[in-house]
Design an enzyme around this catalytic site. Structure first.
Site, PDB file in Angstrom:
ATOM      1  N   HIS A   1       2.924 -15.651   8.033  1.00 53.45           N
ATOM      2  CA  HIS A   1       1.652 -15.079   8.489  1.00 53.45           C
ATOM      3  C   HIS A   1       0.955 -14.363   7.335  1.00 53.45           C
ATOM      4  CE1 HIS A   1      -1.284 -12.605  10.645  1.00 53.45           C
ATOM      5  NE2 HIS A   1      -0.739 -11.529  10.100  1.00 53.45           N
TER       6      HIS A   1
ATOM      7  N   ASP B   1     -25.917 -25.881  -9.771  1.00 50.65           N
ATOM      8  CA  ASP B   1     -24.576 -26.120  -9.229  1.00 50.65           C
ATOM      9  C   ASP B   1     -23.636 -25.153  -9.925  1.00 50.65           C
ATOM     10  OD1 ASP B   1     -22.128 -27.230  -8.235  1.00 50.65           O
ATOM     11  OD2 ASP B   1     -23.128 -29.157  -8.005  1.00 50.65           O
TER      12      ASP B   1
ATOM     13  N   TRP C   1       5.998 -11.339   2.732  1.00 58.26           N
ATOM     14  CA  TRP C   1       5.046 -11.927   1.783  1.00 58.26           C
ATOM     15  C   TRP C   1       5.235 -11.339   0.391  1.00 58.26           C
ATOM     16  CZ3 TRP C   1       0.628 -10.160  -1.021  1.00 58.26           C
ATOM     17  CH2 TRP C   1       0.352  -8.798  -0.889  1.00 58.26           C
TER      18      TRP C   1
ATOM     19  N   SER D   1      -5.042 -22.908  -8.100  1.00 61.69           N
ATOM     20  CA  SER D   1      -6.327 -23.099  -7.438  1.00 61.69           C
ATOM     21  C   SER D   1      -7.219 -21.883  -7.616  1.00 61.69           C
ATOM     22  CB  SER D   1      -6.098 -23.380  -5.954  1.00 61.69           C
ATOM     23  OG  SER D   1      -7.289 -23.208  -5.243  1.00 61.69           O
ATOM     24  N   SER D   2      -6.684 -20.702  -7.384  1.00 64.07           N
ATOM     25  CA  SER D   2      -7.599 -19.549  -7.478  1.00 64.07           C
ATOM     26  C   SER D   2      -7.967 -19.239  -8.919  1.00 64.07           C
ATOM     27  CB  SER D   2      -7.114 -18.312  -6.741  1.00 64.07           C
ATOM     28  OG  SER D   2      -5.759 -18.222  -6.712  1.00 64.07           O
TER      29      SER D   2
ATOM     30  N   HIS E   1      -1.354  -4.855  -6.356  1.00 67.82           N
ATOM     31  CA  HIS E   1      -2.447  -3.935  -6.052  1.00 67.82           C
ATOM     32  C   HIS E   1      -3.807  -4.474  -6.478  1.00 67.82           C
ATOM     33  CE1 HIS E   1      -4.392  -0.536  -4.429  1.00 67.82           C
ATOM     34  NE2 HIS E   1      -5.170  -0.626  -5.485  1.00 67.82           N
TER      35      HIS E   1
ATOM     36  N   GLU F   1      -4.538  -7.426  -6.447  1.00 70.27           N
ATOM     37  CA  GLU F   1      -4.768  -8.453  -5.435  1.00 70.27           C
ATOM     38  C   GLU F   1      -5.487  -7.880  -4.209  1.00 70.27           C
ATOM     39  OE1 GLU F   1      -4.530 -11.631  -5.028  1.00 70.27           O
ATOM     40  OE2 GLU F   1      -4.659 -11.756  -2.841  1.00 70.27           O
TER      41      GLU F   1
ATOM     42  N   TYR G   1      -7.574  -5.573  -4.163  1.00 67.51           N
ATOM     43  CA  TYR G   1      -8.991  -5.411  -4.511  1.00 67.51           C
ATOM     44  C   TYR G   1      -9.693  -6.738  -4.654  1.00 67.51           C
ATOM     45  CZ  TYR G   1      -8.584  -0.560  -4.231  1.00 67.51           C
ATOM     46  OH  TYR G   1      -8.405   0.671  -3.695  1.00 67.51           O
TER      47      TYR G   1
ATOM     48  N   SER H   1     -23.264  -5.092   0.680  1.00 62.10           N
ATOM     49  CA  SER H   1     -24.408  -4.613  -0.096  1.00 62.10           C
ATOM     50  C   SER H   1     -25.593  -5.572  -0.024  1.00 62.10           C
ATOM     51  CB  SER H   1     -23.999  -4.428  -1.563  1.00 62.10           C
ATOM     52  OG  SER H   1     -22.893  -3.565  -1.640  1.00 62.10           O
TER      53      SER H   1
ATOM     54  N   HIS I   1       2.212   3.055  -6.226  1.00 61.69           N
ATOM     55  CA  HIS I   1       2.122   3.768  -4.942  1.00 61.69           C
ATOM     56  C   HIS I   1       2.782   2.959  -3.820  1.00 61.69           C
ATOM     57  CE1 HIS I   1      -2.179   1.963  -4.490  1.00 61.69           C
ATOM     58  NE2 HIS I   1      -1.328   1.177  -3.905  1.00 61.69           N
ATOM     59  N   HIS I   2       3.139   1.709  -4.109  1.00 64.52           N
ATOM     60  CA  HIS I   2       3.909   0.934  -3.139  1.00 64.52           C
ATOM     61  C   HIS I   2       5.406   1.199  -3.288  1.00 64.52           C
ATOM     62  CE1 HIS I   2       0.438  -1.495  -1.893  1.00 64.52           C
ATOM     63  NE2 HIS I   2       0.047  -1.341  -3.139  1.00 64.52           N
TER      64      HIS I   2
ATOM     65  N   THR J   1     -14.880   4.385  -4.400  1.00 66.43           N
ATOM     66  CA  THR J   1     -15.001   3.772  -3.080  1.00 66.43           C
ATOM     67  C   THR J   1     -15.923   4.618  -2.207  1.00 66.43           C
ATOM     68  OG1 THR J   1     -12.714   3.085  -3.384  1.00 66.43           O
ATOM     69  CG2 THR J   1     -13.670   2.723  -1.226  1.00 66.43           C
TER      70      THR J   1
ATOM     71  N   LYS K   1     -19.544   4.000  -2.857  1.00 71.32           N
ATOM     72  CA  LYS K   1     -20.071   2.820  -2.190  1.00 71.32           C
ATOM     73  C   LYS K   1     -20.456   3.125  -0.754  1.00 71.32           C
ATOM     74  CE  LYS K   1     -18.128  -0.829  -4.841  1.00 71.32           C
ATOM     75  NZ  LYS K   1     -19.360  -1.605  -4.859  1.00 71.32           N
TER      76      LYS K   1
ATOM     77  N   ARG L   1       8.435  -1.556  10.238  1.00 77.32           N
ATOM     78  CA  ARG L   1       7.744  -2.841  10.252  1.00 77.32           C
ATOM     79  C   ARG L   1       8.749  -3.976  10.042  1.00 77.32           C
ATOM     80  NH1 ARG L   1       4.824  -3.089   4.275  1.00 77.32           N
ATOM     81  NH2 ARG L   1       4.203  -5.132   5.000  1.00 77.32           N
TER      82      ARG L   1
HETATM   83  C1  HEM Z   1      -8.809   4.313  -0.598  1.00 80.30           C
HETATM   84  C2  HEM Z   1      -8.225   3.198  -0.871  1.00 80.30           C
HETATM   85  C3  HEM Z   1      -6.754   2.873  -0.658  1.00 80.30           C
HETATM   86  C4  HEM Z   1      -5.646   3.652  -0.814  1.00 80.30           C
HETATM   87  C5  HEM Z   1      -5.610   5.092  -1.256  1.00 80.30           C
HETATM   88  C6  HEM Z   1      -4.498   2.836  -0.475  1.00 80.30           C
HETATM   89  C7  HEM Z   1      -3.180   3.261  -0.529  1.00 80.30           C
HETATM   90  C8  HEM Z   1      -2.090   2.506  -0.149  1.00 80.30           C
HETATM   91  C9  HEM Z   1      -0.722   2.904  -0.260  1.00 80.30           C
HETATM   92  C10 HEM Z   1      -0.243   4.235  -0.821  1.00 80.30           C
HETATM   93  C11 HEM Z   1       0.063   1.904   0.224  1.00 80.30           C
HETATM   94  C12 HEM Z   1       1.584   1.846   0.255  1.00 80.30           C
HETATM   95  C13 HEM Z   1       2.114   2.354   1.539  1.00 80.30           C
HETATM   96  C14 HEM Z   1       3.575   2.143   1.671  1.00 80.30           C
HETATM   97  O1  HEM Z   1       4.054   0.994   1.531  1.00 80.30           O
HETATM   98  O2  HEM Z   1       4.273   3.144   1.928  1.00 80.30           O
HETATM   99  C15 HEM Z   1      -0.818   0.859   0.638  1.00 80.30           C
HETATM  100  C16 HEM Z   1      -0.391  -0.331   1.193  1.00 80.30           C
HETATM  101  C17 HEM Z   1      -1.232  -1.430   1.343  1.00 80.30           C
HETATM  102  N1  HEM Z   1      -2.593  -1.453   1.135  1.00 80.30           N
HETATM  103 FE1  HEM Z   1      -3.741   0.105   0.601  1.00 80.30          FE
HETATM  104  N2  HEM Z   1      -4.921   1.613  -0.106  1.00 80.30           N
HETATM  105  C18 HEM Z   1      -6.292   1.602  -0.209  1.00 80.30           C
HETATM  106  C19 HEM Z   1      -7.108   0.536   0.041  1.00 80.30           C
HETATM  107  C20 HEM Z   1      -6.673  -0.731   0.331  1.00 80.30           C
HETATM  108  C21 HEM Z   1      -7.503  -1.893   0.382  1.00 80.30           C
HETATM  109  C22 HEM Z   1      -8.994  -1.911   0.109  1.00 80.30           C
HETATM  110  C23 HEM Z   1      -6.703  -2.935   0.692  1.00 80.30           C
HETATM  111  C24 HEM Z   1      -7.043  -4.393   0.878  1.00 80.30           C
HETATM  112  C25 HEM Z   1      -8.174  -4.883   1.144  1.00 80.30           C
HETATM  113  C26 HEM Z   1      -5.371  -2.428   0.864  1.00 80.30           C
HETATM  114  C27 HEM Z   1      -4.291  -3.207   1.204  1.00 80.30           C
HETATM  115  C28 HEM Z   1      -3.011  -2.745   1.317  1.00 80.30           C
HETATM  116  C29 HEM Z   1      -1.896  -3.574   1.671  1.00 80.30           C
HETATM  117  C30 HEM Z   1      -1.949  -5.083   1.953  1.00 80.30           C
HETATM  118  C31 HEM Z   1      -0.777  -2.751   1.707  1.00 80.30           C
HETATM  119  C32 HEM Z   1       0.626  -3.107   2.132  1.00 80.30           C
HETATM  120  C33 HEM Z   1       1.359  -3.992   1.249  1.00 80.30           C
HETATM  121  C34 HEM Z   1       2.711  -4.291   1.819  1.00 80.30           C
HETATM  122  O3  HEM Z   1       3.630  -3.482   1.659  1.00 80.30           O
HETATM  123  O4  HEM Z   1       2.864  -5.354   2.443  1.00 80.30           O
HETATM  124  N3  HEM Z   1      -5.387  -1.084   0.656  1.00 80.30           N
HETATM  125  N4  HEM Z   1      -2.128   1.249   0.401  1.00 80.30           N
HETATM  126 CU    CU Z   2      -1.906  -0.707  -3.487  1.00 82.19          CU
END
Ligand code: HEM
Ligand code: CU
Lengths: 529, 185
Positions: free
Chosen positions: A79, A108, A144, A172-173, A256, A258, A260, A271, A305-306, A331, A334, A453
């Protein structure tokens, strides 16, 4: 093809294209390829969605009832992979293919043949990934994020297929990104200076640079997993002198940026839409450009931070905590600019605007939960719980996916020449908006209460909330069939014809060509004042 | 149009160079990570070569407690235990701890112990002059052994560290290590 188009371009061979399947297989036309990408993304969205339904059906009640844990893990893994690499990213690439040439006045994409390749290898990547689910022992089940040693020591042989499919997706990307950059650098109409470029073009340009910077790192990570698993290397194997924590560093160095990659084009779309329906120019255009650039740069220094709970030393925890919080400044700029654009505007609430407004509110909510997760000590509690799941679904579903839907509603009349079915569109919006919150909002609570999770079972006290979450999930899934019906109607060219401009507040080159957009546009470049 | 194609080619080449460079960078992260951790000691890895014990002055003014933890990786059947659970040493003073291993299984196994120190910064100041972890350890089925480890704590150890833990994890590396090692013993 409309007669208006033929009047505009006084040559009659320009409309020549092969018919049937060959048109789509051999096409090098940016509009055809854009359409292919968008349909592909939508099909992947439905397939990935079906897997989410399996997950939610299993989690409807505590205990194990529908699928066994191994299959559950395959569902969460595939998924995630499908939604990230098969739905969101191709949808944005499709929009870039359609709109970037139209917005900068180019005939084009710069590299049309490569464009054809970069699309047509994608279906094979996902065919390989999906078929691995039907093999003996099943497909990938390590999430994933494919952390080692789950993906090395403890995975089965289908991991080779997973690695191969990720390589193809990456290729591809990368090709798509190179195409976007070359197009924007070399194909702008005379007078289209950098600071006149529409924000969708700007955000995509920066996204494309992020893509070519980090997709190769992902390719490296999967290659190391492959050699660790099959060829006896020890990149991530402690017994052989490697380090499994290093996998996480490499993965998140890609991961990370990714996230963005999946949100910057969305910022561009919002916008474009907000000024149109506020009938005011975008507030703070140049600050938007600088904010996007700084978000992209900062995204390279926050990856850990992950990994707060991997036992990093204190100074690293502090560094990544503050760097992460720093990202919320651009952010915030914006969000402020979008709100300031609407301030005292003559706002109307057509469906693209409804999705854009929902985006602004709900994406911000996701940003707030992100900020909570960025605080190291509390992340020790939230990490790997449903709180994280709630966070990234708010930024990705009500963020990225809603922005894609907003973009489709915004530009669909330009593509087909007909207004979409507005009743269906409103139903789609309201059903999605309500169900998506029933689906994801309670996840915050069960997460804070400690529900982990990626586990197919849970303790009894989470039962009520999970039932709500599942009901929201099924409703959100069903709501997308309204969208499907609307899109099929649009493809059959049903609906009221629209003017070239479509929306009275719209600005930009794409609104100066006829509706529907002719097969070939801007063969003589427009002059931008 | 020709000039256009040329421009495109030049740009594509440059972008492709970035792609190749970043692919290389992904792999370069591996040695970079190791070097970075070696210098800062942040992942608690100790050196896997013997330190020498020359001209070390013992700092009698303080005592450091070193604790030993042992575990076996899943699938590794050996019994593995430190004979001494903790020692108090002056920085600069030599100490020896023996580790007991037994292979209760019915097959010959080669083991590899991987050390890790917590807090990680202490790893920089742990000098082992002799350690079973420097080499792979073969044990025939049913055999047992005492494996020695000699170390001293560098007198440069920061004042705020009074206590650290050295943990060993034993891995079964029979499959990946050569038969030769087993026959040599
Ligand atoms: C203010 C902006 C953001 C902050 C401060 C932030 C912070 C964080 C932090 C600290 C985690 C890790 C949490 C953990 O695993 O304990 C996390 C996970 C995640 N964030 Fe964000 N994030 C922000 C914006 C975004 C945006 C814009 C996206 C995507 C469009 C995003 C997608 C994700 C994803 C996919 C995960 C989980 C990844 C995984 O473990 O599978 N975040 N974020
Ligand atoms: Cu991140």
């Amino acid at each position: 093809m409309s007669t208006v188009a033929d009047d505009l371009h006084h040559d009659d061979h320009h409309d020549h294209k092969p018919s049937g399947i060959k048109r789509w297989l051999y096409t090098t036309n940016h509009k055809d390829i854009g359409t292919l990408y968008l349909w592909f993304a939508f099909i992947m969205f439905l397939i990935g969605g079906a897997m989410a339904m399996v997950i939610r059906a299993e989690l409807f009640q505590p205990g194990l009832q529908i699928v066994d844990p191994n299959f559950f893990n395959q569902m969460t893994t595939v998924h995630g992979l499908i939604m990230v690499f098969g739905a969101v990213m191709p949808a944005f690439t499709g929009l870039a293919n359609w709109m970037v040439p139209l917005m900068i006045g180019a005939p084009d994409m710069a590299l049309p043949r490569m464009n054809n390749w970069s699309f047509w290898i994608l279906p094979f990547a996902f065919l390989i990934l999906l078929s691995s689910l039907f093999l003996e022992g099943g497909g990938p089940n390590f999430g994933w994020t494919f952390y080692a040693p789950l993906s090395t020591t403890y995975s089965n042989d289908s991991t080779a297929l997973f690695v191969f499919s990720v390589h193809i997706m990456g290729a591809s990307s990368i090709m798509g990104a190179i195409n976007v950059i070359v197009t924007i650098f070399n194909m702008r109409a005379p007078g289209m200076t950098w600071m006149k470029m529409p924000l969708f073009v700007w955000t995509w340009l920066i996204t494309a640079f992020l893509l070519i910077a980090v997709m190769p790192v992902l390719a490296g990570a999967v290659t190391m997993v492959l050699t660790d698993k099959f060829f006896g290397t020890s990149f991530f194997d402690a017994a052989g002198g490697g380090d499994p924590v290093m996998f996480q560093h490499i993965f998140w160095f890609f991961g990370h940026p990714e996230v963005y990659i999946m949100i910057l084009p969305a910022f561009g779309i919002i916008s474009q839409i907000v000024p149109t329906f506020s009938r005011k120019p975008l507030f703070g255009y140049s600050s938007m450009v600088y904010a996007t650039t700084s978000i992209a740069l900062l995204s390279f220094i926050v990856w850990a931070h992950h990994m707060f709970t991997t036992g990093m030393p204190l100074f690293a925890e502090m560094f990544f905590m503050f760097a992460t919080m720093l990202i919320s400044v651009p952010t915030g700029v914006k969000v402020f600019n979008w709100v300031a654009t609407m301030w005292r505007g003559a706002i109307s609430f057509e469906v693209p605007m409804l999705f854009a407004l929902a985006f602004i509110v709900l994406f911000t909510l996701g940003g707030f939960s992100g900020l909570m997760l960025a605080i190291t000590p509390v992340d020790f509690q939230y990490h790997d719980t449903y709180f994280v799941v709630a966070h990234f679904h708010y930024v990705l579903v009500t963020g990225a996916v809603f922005s894609i839907m907003a973009a489709v509603y915004y530009w669909l009349p330009k593509w087909t020449g007909k207004m979409y079915d507005e009743t269906l569109a409103k139903w789609h919006f309201w059903c999605s908006l309500i169900s998506v919150n029933v689906l994801f909002f309670p996840m915050h609570f069960v997460g804070l209460a400690g529900m982990p999770r990626r586990i197919p079972d849970y303790s009894l006290q989470f039962a009520d909330f999970n039932q709500w979450i599942s009901i929201g999930g099924f409703a959100f899934g069903l709501s997308q069939f309204i969208f499907l019906a609307l899109l099929l109607k649009a493809c059959r060219k049903e609906g009221e014809p629209v003017s070239d401009k479509v929306w009275d507040g719209a600005e930009g080159l794409e609104w100066e060509i006829p509706s529907p957009a002719p097969y070939h546009t801007f063969e003589t470049p427009p002059v931008v004042k | 149009m020709n000039g256009q194609t040329k421009n495109n080619k030049a740009l594509v080449l440059r972008l492709a160079a970035i792609v190749v460079g970043m692919f290389g960078f992904g792999f370069a992260l591996v040695p970079l990570y190791d070097v970075f951790c070696d210098i800062t000691g942040i992942n608690g890895k100790t050196r896997n070569t013997a330190a020498s014990y020359d001209f070390v002055t013992v700092d009698e003014s303080r005592l450091v407690t070193v604790e030993f933890i042992t575990r076996t990786n899943s699938g590794m059947p050996w019994e593995f235990e430190a004979q001494t659970k903790r020692v108090k040493v002056h920085p600069g003073e030599m100490a020896q701890v023996d580790f007991y291993v037994r292979n209760p299984s019915s097959r010959d196994i080669i083991g590899q112990a991987i050390p890790s120190v917590s807090p990680g910064t202490a790893a920089l100041y742990l000098n082992k002059t002799e350690c079973f972890c420097f080499n792979q350890q073969p044990l025939l089925a049913g055999q047992e052994a005492l494996m020695p480890m000699k170390f001293y704590v560098d007198p440069q150890l920061p004042e705020d560290i009074h206590f650290f833990t050295l943990s060993y994890t034993l891995y079964d590396v029979t499959a990946t290590s050569s038969e030769v090692a087993m026959n040599n013993k």
